[in-house]
Design an enzyme around this catalytic site. Structure first.
Site, mmCIF file in Angstrom:
data_model
loop_
_atom_site.group_PDB
_atom_site.id
_atom_site.type_symbol
_atom_site.label_atom_id
_atom_site.label_comp_id
_atom_site.label_asym_id
_atom_site.label_seq_id
_atom_site.Cartn_x
_atom_site.Cartn_y
_atom_site.Cartn_z
ATOM 1 N N ASP A 59 29.246 -24.987 -24.820
ATOM 2 C CA ASP A 59 28.844 -26.272 -24.263
ATOM 3 C C ASP A 59 29.115 -26.298 -22.761
ATOM 4 O OD1 ASP A 59 28.202 -27.153 -26.813
ATOM 5 O OD2 ASP A 59 30.211 -27.967 -27.154
ATOM 6 N N LYS A 60 28.420 -27.164 -22.059
ATOM 7 C CA LYS A 60 28.577 -27.277 -20.609
ATOM 8 C C LYS A 60 30.042 -27.384 -20.197
ATOM 9 C CE LYS A 60 27.660 -30.479 -16.787
ATOM 10 N NZ LYS A 60 27.016 -31.763 -16.387
#
Length: 319
Positions: A140-141
């Protein structure tokens, strides 16, 4: 970026006589995934003694299978950009990087550039010829840590296959709310949230998901833990820990309301409440090397913000 031609011919060994075309081709061409080979057969890029067959048709020993196909980059608009990346290891087949928090892996809606893929294409332009620029698994970011990138098509095919067959070990560190008593295993299916489609949730209609966790250090209001995944569902760790009642600190989606016991110091309360992302880091990766087959492993030190958070927690706990 122009497509890469894949033109080759293989002869069916007698031992494979009577087997399906797609099965034989997958055995003879392990550098390509079976799904890719099946697509080529369906599209007419594969002939057997000059004739086009269906993937389920059988072949005979001595027949000549000819492949005339192309592999096109998944998105020709992806371009290299000079963005710093932390390279842990590199050889002819793989690139291992320590992803910083706050960087998106792939370009997409809302993030057309300045992603890890853009950084990788600048660092290693030949990745433009590999599906998904060599990315095998994503973070995820706002999750930091270790990722492996394939530098060749055979390496990509092998790593994707090993990931699906659970031959790749991924270990994470997280700081979660609450004081866990002991380690354990969470087995709970994960799927799209029934009403909030951008979220995932534990649901009977979801896909099988298993997360193992163990305690590194208990603190009065939180716990430092290590986790390993048997499956790789979207947001798996974040969803499972929230389901357990111990969401990851800083998680903006699954963290719930920020509640702390009354006896927490103002300094610690502020540090926990202000942490700007989920406190989750991919710390270790172990896998069979796609060329040698030998087990190899790499570690990525905790991101600086997580180290600083744990330092505050320790100092306020011991004070």
């Amino acid at each position: 970026m122009s497509p890469v031609d894949e033109n080759f011919t293989v002869i069916v060994p007698d031992r494979h006589s009577g087997k399906r075309l797609d099965q034989v081709l997958a055995r003879l061409c392990p550098q390509h995934s079976r799904a890719r080979l099946q697509t080529w057969i369906r599209n007419g890029f594969v002939t057997v003694d000059g004739a086009s067959l269906k993937q389920k048709d059988t072949v005979r020993g001595g027949q000549s299978i000819e492949v005339r196909a192309q592999i096109t980059s998944h998105n020709e608009t992806w371009t290299g950009q000079e963005i710093p990346i932390d390279v842990i290891h590199e050889d002819e087949a793989v690139l291992v990087v320590n992803k910083a928090p706050g960087i998106v892996v792939h370009p997409g809606a809302g993030n057309p550039d300045r992603t890890l893929v853009n950084a990788l294409l600048y660092y290693c332009p030949e990745l433009a010829q590999i599906p998904r620029a060599g990315i095998v698994h994503r973070l995820d970011k706002d999750t930091s840590g270790i990722m492996v990138v394939a530098k060749s098509l055979p390496a990509h095919t092998r790593l994707v296959r090993d990931l699906s067959e659970r031959k790749i070990t991924r270990e994470y560190r997280a700081v979660v709310h609450g004081q866990l008593i002991s380690g354990g295993t969470i087995t709970a299916a994960i799927g799209r949230h029934p009403t909030q489609r951008t979220r995932m949730s534990v649901t009977d209609k979801g896909k099988h998901a298993v997360t193992h966790y163990r305690i590194v250090k208990k603190f009065p209001v939180c716990t430092d833990i290590k986790l390993s995944l048997e499956t790789g569902r979207t947001h798996q760790i974040r969803v499972h820990m929230a389901h357990l009642g111990n969401p990851v600190i800083g998680d903006p989606v699954y963290g719930g309301r920020k509640r702390f016991p009354k006896n927490v110091s103002a300094t610690l309360r502020e540090a926990l409440a202000a942490f700007p992302r989920q406190a989750l880091h991919s710390v270790r990766l172990e896998l069979p090397h796609p060329v040698t087959g030998n087990r190899v492993e790499w570690d990525a030190p905790l991101a600086a913000d997580m180290e600083n958070l744990l330092a505050v927690i320790r100092s306020e706990t011991d004070a």
